[in-house]
Design a protein around this motif. Structure first.
Motif, PDB file in Angstrom:
ATOM      1  N   ASP A 133     -13.262  -2.953 -16.194  1.00  0.00           N
ATOM      2  CA  ASP A 133     -13.309  -4.386 -16.515  1.00  0.00           C
ATOM      3  C   ASP A 133     -14.573  -5.052 -15.964  1.00  0.00           C
ATOM      4  O   ASP A 133     -14.596  -6.246 -15.684  1.00  0.00           O
ATOM      5  CB  ASP A 133     -12.072  -5.108 -15.974  1.00  0.00           C
TER       6      ASP A 133
ATOM      7  N   VAL B 266     -17.728  -7.056 -15.614  1.00  0.00           N
ATOM      8  CA  VAL B 266     -18.295  -8.186 -16.359  1.00  0.00           C
ATOM      9  C   VAL B 266     -19.667  -8.484 -15.776  1.00  0.00           C
ATOM     10  O   VAL B 266     -19.830  -8.563 -14.549  1.00  0.00           O
ATOM     11  CB  VAL B 266     -17.398  -9.442 -16.250  1.00  0.00           C
TER      12      VAL B 266
ATOM     13  N   TRP C  48     -15.874  -7.359 -10.916  1.00  0.00           N
ATOM     14  CA  TRP C  48     -14.937  -6.311 -11.313  1.00  0.00           C
ATOM     15  C   TRP C  48     -13.714  -6.352 -10.410  1.00  0.00           C
ATOM     16  O   TRP C  48     -13.718  -7.003  -9.360  1.00  0.00           O
ATOM     17  CB  TRP C  48     -15.596  -4.927 -11.229  1.00  0.00           C
TER      18      TRP C  48
ATOM     19  N   TYR D 124     -27.743  -2.598 -19.904  1.00  0.00           N
ATOM     20  CA  TYR D 124     -26.406  -2.031 -19.993  1.00  0.00           C
ATOM     21  C   TYR D 124     -26.069  -1.481 -18.620  1.00  0.00           C
ATOM     22  O   TYR D 124     -26.861  -0.732 -18.016  1.00  0.00           O
ATOM     23  CB  TYR D 124     -26.348  -0.937 -21.060  1.00  0.00           C
TER      24      TYR D 124
ATOM     25  N   ASN E  83     -16.360   1.323 -17.992  1.00  0.00           N
ATOM     26  CA  ASN E  83     -16.856   0.613 -19.173  1.00  0.00           C
ATOM     27  C   ASN E  83     -18.341   0.363 -18.988  1.00  0.00           C
ATOM     28  O   ASN E  83     -18.875   0.477 -17.871  1.00  0.00           O
ATOM     29  CB  ASN E  83     -16.110  -0.706 -19.407  1.00  0.00           C
TER      30      ASN E  83
ATOM     31  N   ALA F 168     -21.025  -2.664 -19.580  1.00  0.00           N
ATOM     32  CA  ALA F 168     -21.187  -4.080 -19.929  1.00  0.00           C
ATOM     33  C   ALA F 168     -22.672  -4.383 -20.090  1.00  0.00           C
ATOM     34  O   ALA F 168     -23.537  -3.666 -19.562  1.00  0.00           O
ATOM     35  CB  ALA F 168     -20.585  -4.965 -18.848  1.00  0.00           C
ATOM     36  N   SER F 169     -22.957  -5.463 -20.804  1.00  0.00           N
ATOM     37  CA  SER F 169     -24.373  -5.775 -21.044  1.00  0.00           C
ATOM     38  C   SER F 169     -24.634  -7.262 -20.870  1.00  0.00           C
ATOM     39  O   SER F 169     -23.763  -8.106 -21.102  1.00  0.00           O
ATOM     40  CB  SER F 169     -24.779  -5.344 -22.452  1.00  0.00           C
TER      41      SER F 169
END
Length: 635
Positions: free
Chosen positions: A54, A56, A70, A142, A159, A161-162
């Motif tokens: 998760d 972000v 996170w 990323y 995951n 995230a970007s």
């Protein structure tokens, strides 16, 4: 030894291998009784930390930063605190699709690894305290994270995230294009209003206004050289309404106003449109609004005010060019009144404050406005206290006032009085009387709301109107009375009232903190603060009329009244006796707090015969006194 080596050596080798693989011994190593073998217990930590799925990422606070957030994993899945510096952060300018199509392949091929130590929070807590710095602006990054426990077990998934890093703010606030200037609620101020720009154009909230004003035209070229300036923080987001009152201005002078707005960088907006206004005292104005009243909602959250329409100018002629009414509000009766709304002519003369005011007291006033922009004098003030007081103020020194509570204010409205009009109490300063021991002098006049004609012999039903006059302090002493130290004002200043023939000493309460001398009264008229020593014990300070009074209802000497000083707050009552010693009547409270009066009637309300009577004033409590004297009723 044989080919396989000594058993102990083999066991130690096994233990070392297990330790390197992440095993932990749970019991001591010891040989079994009567045996050459060794019994050991081994626990292997094979549980990896939970995967961070998760993550972000967002642009950071500083240029080149990206903030990360996170949910914190545990040492074993979501349990047990991670120790040390457990995180590995990888980032790349290439996406998952560009590095194999899966998050695992992306992790294996990502170009950059960030290994600075970030300690872990408790499992399950949201961590938003870390960021990557020094990244190239204008580039998408990323980013992924994995946690590793203290034996090297690493999470198996993540995951990606970007986000783009924070970029340099090069966008200035928009230029204000609707700046308006109007004469304010006073004789030295102009109200400005405009639509607030944002931080970037019209978006967000800017940081600061630079408001310039001058008696000559302001342009792009001379804005920076204009010396009169008001700077303040922006508190309204782009597109909202904003305003500012500029004070200390001269009358009959045309002023020019312009504003620039800054953001936090600071990027500075272009100059606003130029607004102009002039304060005119000698132009024909409409009468000030009368009949102001208000209602505070039962829950204390909402204040609604109303007033009577204006139809006359100050000179009594018809006001044919009225355009409406400006509504002003302040947080103190003598504070700065800010224009908060406008009610156009023809609309309902009722206005409700849109704010929730519970727990706060505000003060409201209204001014009529004509087509030329001329504003009337200020109306009387109304407050949002539980009593919803009406307050008559001096427009130049608004701390000098008369506060009229709800118990006696009904006489101000035409539907409740015999004057056929609303009543305005005007407070005017008598500078010509301020000499010698007289520090301040004011007249409180009752006038008709529409015509402005003075109402003679106006009195309130009860002595509940609080008359307050202010004085100034300079260099530790009362101004205009240099022999009176500021901290001795309560002993050496007193209020006086003019009865038409002479000044009567009333005393009053002195507030040395707010520099006020006040008293509750039912009378208007002329009041002054005068240097005068206060009594230290009960004393009669004035009798009106001196000996003879004529209670015939003609409005002149209809009452016998005694004014006293009662510094020890004793209980005071008065009685009237005839010359034989028989009780005729009791005396009642007079025109203010420290007065007693007799209306010339006996206890049954019948007129007492003409003749000589004895008054007796009795004081009990901290001091005990009986004072006798005579009074003559003439019929």
């Amino acid at each position: 030894m044989g080919k396989t080596g000594h058993p102990i050596i083999r066991i130690l080798s096994l233990i070392l291998g297990l330790f390197l693989l992440g095993a932990a011994l749970s019991v001591p190593i010891c040989p079994a009784a009567g045996s050459n073998s060794i019994a050991i217990g081994i626990t292997v930590d094979a549980i990896v930390p939970a995967s961070i799925t998760d993550l972000v990422v967002t642009p950071g606070t500083l240029v080149g930063d990206i903030d990360l957030a996170w949910t914190t994993p545990g040492d074993d899945g979501w349990v047990t605190q991670l120790t040390g510096w457990p995180y590995t952060v990888k980032y790349d300018t290439r996406s998952v699709a560009e590095l194999g199509g899966t998050t695992t392949s992306w992790w294996e091929q990502a170009a950059y690894t960030y290994t600075q130590g970030w300690a872990a929070l408790a499992p399950g807590e949201w961590d938003d305290t870390h960021w990557l710095a020094g990244l190239s602006t204008g580039t998408i990054y990323y980013i992924a994270m994995r946690a590793k426990d203290d034996v090297g077990n690493e999470a198996l998934n993540n995951n990606v995230a970007s986000a783009m890093p924070k970029v340099e703010d090069e966008t200035a606030p928009a230029a204000i294009i609707d700046l308006v200037a109007e004469p304010g609620a006073g004789y030295d101020r102009i109200d400005l209003s405009w639509t607030a720009p944002g931080d970037d154009g019209w978006l967000g909230m800017a940081t600061k206004y630079i408001i310039k004003y001058a008696t000559y035209n302001i342009t792009v070229d001379n804005f920076d050289s204009v010396t009169d300036v008001k700077e303040r923080n922006v508190t309204v987001s782009g597109g909202g309404s904003d305003s500012q009152t500029i004070t200390g201005l001269a009358s009959d002078t045309l002023y020019y106003f312009a504003i620039k707005t800054e953001d936090e960088v600071p990027n500075v907006s272009d100059i606003s449109n130029i607004a102009t206004a002039i304060i005119r005292e000698d132009i024909l104005e409409s009468r000030q609004p009368a009949g102001i009243k208000g209602v505070l909602s039962a829950d204390g959250k909402t204040m609604t005010i109303g007033w009577s329409g204006v139809s006359k100018n100050e000179d009594g002629t018809a006001c044919g060019d009225l355009v409406g009414y400006n509504i002003y509000r302040a947080s103190a009766v003598d504070g700065e009144y800010t224009l908060v709304d406008f009610v156009a002519k023809g609309e309902s003369l009722v206005w409700t404050d849109p704010e929730d005011i519970k727990g706060r007291t505000f003060y409201y006033m209204v001014r009529a406005k004509d087509t030329a922009g001329n504003l009337s004098k200020i109306s009387m003030v109304i407050d949002s206290s539980k009593d919803v007081n009406i307050i008559a103020v001096n427009s130049e020194q608004m701390s000098t006032r008369m506060v009229i509570p709800k118990e006696i204010k009904q006489i101000l409205y035409k539907e409740n009085n015999s004057y056929g009009d609303d009543v305005i109490i005007e407070v005017l300063r008598n500078r010509e009387e301020e000499s010698g021991r007289v520090i301040k002098s004011y007249s409180f006049l009752a006038t008709k709301g529409q015509s402005g004609k003075e109402i003679k012999n106006f009195v309130f039903a009860r002595p509940l109107a609080r008359v307050a006059l202010t004085y100034e302090v300079e260099n530790g002493h009362v101004k205009r009375a240099s022999s009176v130290p500021a901290d001795r004002a309560s002993e050496q200043l007193a209020l006086f009232w003019f009865n038409g023939l002479e000044w009567l000493k009333l005393g009053g309460e002195v507030d040395e903190y707010f520099h006020l001398v006040s008293i509750k009264s039912k009378r208007i008229g002329k009041y002054m603060i005068k240097e005068s020593l206060r009594a230290s014990s009960f004393v009669i300070e004035g009798i009106q009329p001196d000996k003879i009074f004529t209670p015939n209802g003609d409005g002149w000497n209809d009452y016998f009244e005694i004014q006293y000083a009662n510094p020890k707050d004793g209980s005071v009552n008065g009685k009237i006796y005839d010359l034989r010693g028989a009780l005729v009547a009791g005396m009642e409270k007079g025109a203010n707090e420290e007065t007693l009066r007799w209306d010339g009637k006996d206890a049954n309300g019948n007129p007492a015969p003409g003749g000589v009577y004895i008054y007796q004033i009795q004081v009990t409590g901290p001091e005990n006194k009986v004072i006798n004297g005579t009074v003559v009723v003439a019929r």
